[in-house]
Each structure stands twice: as structure tokens, then as C-alpha cells.
Design an enzyme around this catalytic site. Structure first.
Site, mmCIF file in Angstrom:
data_model
loop_
_atom_site.group_PDB
_atom_site.id
_atom_site.type_symbol
_atom_site.label_atom_id
_atom_site.label_comp_id
_atom_site.label_asym_id
_atom_site.label_seq_id
_atom_site.Cartn_x
_atom_site.Cartn_y
_atom_site.Cartn_z
ATOM 1 N N TYR A 239 10.293 26.622 -27.527
ATOM 2 C CA TYR A 239 10.077 25.396 -28.321
ATOM 3 C C TYR A 239 8.886 24.629 -27.773
ATOM 4 O O TYR A 239 7.983 24.235 -28.519
ATOM 5 C CB TYR A 239 11.356 24.551 -28.262
ATOM 6 C CG TYR A 239 11.213 23.123 -28.744
ATOM 7 C CD1 TYR A 239 11.329 22.819 -30.098
ATOM 8 C CD2 TYR A 239 10.976 22.080 -27.851
ATOM 9 C CE1 TYR A 239 11.195 21.498 -30.547
ATOM 10 C CE2 TYR A 239 10.841 20.769 -28.284
ATOM 11 C CZ TYR A 239 10.954 20.483 -29.634
ATOM 12 O OH TYR A 239 10.828 19.181 -30.077
ATOM 13 N N ASP B 64 6.583 16.492 -29.808
ATOM 14 C CA ASP B 64 7.557 16.142 -28.775
ATOM 15 C C ASP B 64 6.773 15.740 -27.528
ATOM 16 O O ASP B 64 5.726 16.345 -27.244
ATOM 17 C CB ASP B 64 8.405 17.395 -28.483
ATOM 18 C CG ASP B 64 9.623 17.109 -27.641
ATOM 19 O OD1 ASP B 64 9.455 16.618 -26.499
ATOM 20 O OD2 ASP B 64 10.741 17.396 -28.100
ATOM 21 N N ARG C 119 18.786 13.495 -40.537
ATOM 22 C CA ARG C 119 18.230 13.139 -39.234
ATOM 23 C C ARG C 119 16.842 12.488 -39.352
ATOM 24 O O ARG C 119 16.634 11.640 -40.215
ATOM 25 C CB ARG C 119 18.242 14.388 -38.315
ATOM 26 C CG ARG C 119 19.684 14.769 -37.967
ATOM 27 C CD ARG C 119 19.820 16.085 -37.237
ATOM 28 N NE ARG C 119 19.037 16.213 -36.038
ATOM 29 C CZ ARG C 119 19.384 15.800 -34.823
ATOM 30 N NH1 ARG C 119 20.548 15.197 -34.643
ATOM 31 N NH2 ARG C 119 18.605 16.007 -33.795
HETATM 32 N N1 LIG Z 1 15.612 14.457 -32.531
HETATM 33 C C1 LIG Z 1 14.864 14.078 -31.501
HETATM 34 O O1 LIG Z 1 15.300 13.268 -30.666
HETATM 35 C C2 LIG Z 1 13.463 14.628 -31.334
HETATM 36 C C3 LIG Z 1 12.834 14.566 -30.092
HETATM 37 C C4 LIG Z 1 11.545 15.074 -29.939
HETATM 38 C C5 LIG Z 1 10.889 15.616 -31.036
HETATM 39 N N2 LIG Z 1 11.514 15.663 -32.235
HETATM 40 C C6 LIG Z 1 10.812 16.283 -33.382
HETATM 41 O O2 LIG Z 1 11.019 15.529 -34.571
HETATM 42 C C7 LIG Z 1 11.251 16.379 -35.683
HETATM 43 C C8 LIG Z 1 12.589 16.052 -36.325
HETATM 44 O O3 LIG Z 1 13.621 16.134 -35.352
HETATM 45 P P1 LIG Z 1 15.145 16.382 -35.766
HETATM 46 O O4 LIG Z 1 15.925 16.316 -34.513
HETATM 47 O O5 LIG Z 1 15.511 15.523 -36.927
HETATM 48 O O6 LIG Z 1 15.037 17.910 -36.245
HETATM 49 P P2 LIG Z 1 16.251 18.947 -36.493
HETATM 50 O O7 LIG Z 1 17.449 18.214 -36.925
HETATM 51 O O8 LIG Z 1 16.368 19.849 -35.309
HETATM 52 O O9 LIG Z 1 15.627 19.813 -37.688
HETATM 53 C C9 LIG Z 1 15.160 19.188 -38.872
HETATM 54 C C10 LIG Z 1 15.290 20.129 -40.017
HETATM 55 O O10 LIG Z 1 14.477 21.273 -39.841
HETATM 56 C C11 LIG Z 1 14.914 22.193 -40.806
HETATM 57 N N3 LIG Z 1 14.629 23.564 -40.406
HETATM 58 C C12 LIG Z 1 14.982 24.208 -39.283
HETATM 59 N N4 LIG Z 1 14.617 25.506 -39.348
HETATM 60 C C13 LIG Z 1 14.036 25.677 -40.564
HETATM 61 C C14 LIG Z 1 13.481 26.775 -41.249
HETATM 62 N N5 LIG Z 1 13.477 28.011 -40.725
HETATM 63 N N6 LIG Z 1 12.972 26.570 -42.480
HETATM 64 C C15 LIG Z 1 12.996 25.353 -43.043
HETATM 65 N N7 LIG Z 1 13.525 24.264 -42.461
HETATM 66 C C16 LIG Z 1 14.035 24.437 -41.232
HETATM 67 C C17 LIG Z 1 16.409 21.997 -40.987
HETATM 68 O O11 LIG Z 1 16.666 21.904 -42.394
HETATM 69 P P3 LIG Z 1 18.109 22.259 -43.043
HETATM 70 O O12 LIG Z 1 19.091 21.383 -42.335
HETATM 71 O O13 LIG Z 1 17.939 21.930 -44.482
HETATM 72 O O14 LIG Z 1 18.355 23.731 -42.797
HETATM 73 C C18 LIG Z 1 16.679 20.711 -40.220
HETATM 74 O O15 LIG Z 1 17.510 19.807 -40.919
HETATM 75 C C19 LIG Z 1 11.138 17.809 -35.147
HETATM 76 O O16 LIG Z 1 9.862 18.322 -35.394
HETATM 77 C C20 LIG Z 1 11.389 17.672 -33.653
HETATM 78 O O17 LIG Z 1 10.758 18.669 -32.888
HETATM 79 C C21 LIG Z 1 12.787 15.200 -32.417
#
Ligand SMILES: NC(=O)c1ccc[n+]([C@@H]2O[C@H](COP(=O)([O-])OP(=O)(O)OC[C@H]3O[C@@H](n4cnc5c(N)ncnc54)[C@H](OP(=O)(O)O)[C@@H]3O)[C@@H](O)[C@H]2O)c1
Length: 252
Positions: free
Chosen positions: A164, A151, A25
């Protein structure tokens, strides 16, 4: 695996980045962008073993030095030890990207202590512990960068994703406080994303519905977040800054 190339002309040549949650991601896209810009990259993951290995292989294909580290960032000892682990695995880290996150859609009334603690442990305490270890370990003659993934909700907290959102408000405070505490040697900035990738369990309708609340009428792409990351890492006048990559979502 491609032989390592001369990367000296690239903007992040000679630097080593640790990206948490980089197996897939958004984190994966950021890690690849750092490698393309010349950095060596340590890919952190927790459960996504195969995806982490695939990301590392893609980075190696780009000719960048790469290593993998693993650990559950909800455990404070693991979070505090990850910077040293990355240095042992590859090289001393001078770019820290706090990307790993938990994202649960629970309202205020449904938030128990366990959910609150998990969100705060991973989304706020781990970036704090990683930043502290990063600052302590940074070699005295080096400058460093921390970039936190935030975010748009942190700027306009509402009732959804309660634990969150509150943890991400805290992360915004951490970014600004550390920008002052760690200046001038370490700059600390953040990217506040709107919806760039839907949660994995989301329905197709989710994306269409959400688009209605985005003034630019489209979802930003993870690659656009990566462009902003490179801007923050290469503009040495900027610290304590939040760049919103959200199509204007925070305005409406
Ligand atoms: N996606 C969006 O549209 C969006 C929107 C707003 C903000 N953001 C921010 O952007 C960042 C990336 O977003 P994303 O959607 O790609 O994130 P995500 O898929 O929800 O999480 C990213 C990774 O975090 C790891 N993670 C979760 N819990 C963990 C733990 N206890 N220890 C270690 N690693 C952990 C997981 O690793 P594993 O898979 O290896 O377990 C997961 O692959 C985040 O900080 C999110 O808040 C994203």
C-alpha cells in the site's frame, strides 16, 4: 427528491465531479461536500451498492444533479472507461477525485505478487488511467482538476502496509508529474490523510493507541479533508501540491 435549485452562486456551480469509491466513508463525505459547493456529482462504487444509492439520495436531497457508476478499478479496461461512463450517466467530468483504494496491513516479508499487483492496480494504475481518460475527454474550452487521495505514509514510507505504502509513494509521484504534464489546463493536487477513519476491522484500542502518535492529540475528521479538497478546487494558483490532513502525524 428535492427540486433542483438555483446553484449559480456556489463555488463549484456548473462543474461535474467524479469521485471514485464514493459510496461510503471518506469518499462519501467528499462527494457530499462537492454537491454542497454546487457541483454535479457522479458517485462511483464497486461492491457497496446500497451505500452508493443512499449517498446518491443524500446528494439529490441537496438539490444537486447526481448519477451512479459502478466498476472494479483493478481491471484496466474498467478504469480507462469510467470517465466516458460518467459523462454518459450525467455530464462531461471536469473534476476527478481519485479516492478508491485498497489498504492491507501486510509487511514486506508477507507481500506476494498478488497483493503487490492489487495495491498498484487500484491505488496507482487506476488513477493514471482515469487521469489519462479525463485529460483526453475534457472539452477544449474547459479547465479541469484532479485531486488524489494519498496518505502521510507516502512522505515517510516505513515497513508497515508495505505494498500500500509503495503504491501511495507512486501516487505522490503521479500527482507531481501530471501537474506538469497537464498544465495549464488541468491542475493536479493531492490530500495526504492521517488516520481519519479506522479500518473497518480495527479494534477500539487501535484508535486510542494511534492517538498517542498524533501531535494534535486527535484524529482529523473526514469533513476537514473535504474542506481542504474545496480549497484545492477553488484556488487556481495551486498545482502539484500535497496538503497533509494528519494532525502532524508525519512529523514524529
Ligand atoms: N481512512 C483513513 O483514515 C485514511 C488514512 C489515510 C489515507 N486515506 C486515503 O483516503 C482514501 C479514502 O479512505 P477510506 O478509508 O474511505 O477508503 P476505503 O474505505 O478503504 O476504500 C474506499 C472505497 O474504495 C473502493 N475500492 C476498493 N477497491 C476497489 C476496486 N478494486 N475497484 C473499485 N473500487 C474499489 C471501495 O468501494 P466499494 O465499497 O464500493 O467496493 C471502498 O468503499 C483512500 O485513498 C485512502 O488511501 C484514508
Amino acid at each position: 427528491m428535492k427540486a433542483q435549485e438555483d446553484r449559480s452562486g456556489q463555488p463549484l456551480a456548473g462543474r461535474t465531479a467524479l469521485v471514485t469509491g464514493a459510496a461510503r466513508r471518506v469518499g462519501r463525505v467528499l462527494a457530499l461536500a462537492l454537491a454542497r459547493a454546487g457541483a454535479a456529482v457522479v458517485v462511483h462504487h464497486r461492491r457497496s451498492e446500497q451505500e452508493a444509492a443512499a449517498t446518491a439520495a443524500e446528494i439529490a436531497q441537496l438539490g444537486a444533479p447526481v448519477a451512479l457508476v459502478k466498476g472494479d478499478l483493478a481491471d484496466p479496461d474498467v478504469a480507462a472507461g469510467l470517465i466516458d461512463g460518467a459523462a454518459r450517466a450525467l455530464a462531461p467530468v471536469d473534476i476527478l477525485v481519485n479516492n478508491a483504494s485498497v489498504f492491507e496491513n501486510a509487511a514486506f516479508a508477507d507481500t506476494d505478487c498478488e497483493l503487490w499487483d492489487e495495491n498498484h492496480a487500484v491505488n496507482l494504475r487506476a488513477p493514471f488511467l482515469l487521469s489519462r481518460a479525463f485529460a483526453r475527454a475534457l472539452p477544449g474550452d474547459r479547465r479541469g482538476d484532479i485531486v488524489n487521495l494519498n496518505d502521510w505514509r507516502a512522505l515517510r514510507p516505513g515497513a508497515d502496509h508495505f505494498a500500500y505504502t509503495v503504491s501511495k509513494v507512486g501516487l505522490g509521484g503521479l500527482t507531481q508529474s501530471l501537474a506538469v504534464a497537464l498544465a495549464p489546463r488541468i491542475r493536479v493536487n493531492e490530500l495526504a490523510l492521517g488516520a481519519v477513519l479506522p479500518p473497518e476491522k480495527a479494534s477500539e484500542a487501535y484508535g486510542h493507541e494511534l492517538r498517542r502518535s498524533i501531535p494534535l492529540d486527535r484524529w482529523p475528521r473526514p469533513e476537514e479533508a473535504a474542506d481542504a479538497l474545496l480549497f484545492l478546487l477553488t484556488n487556481s494558483a495551486v498545482t502539484g501540491q500535497t496538503i497533509l490532513i494528519d494532525g502532524g502525524r508525519h512529523l514524529v
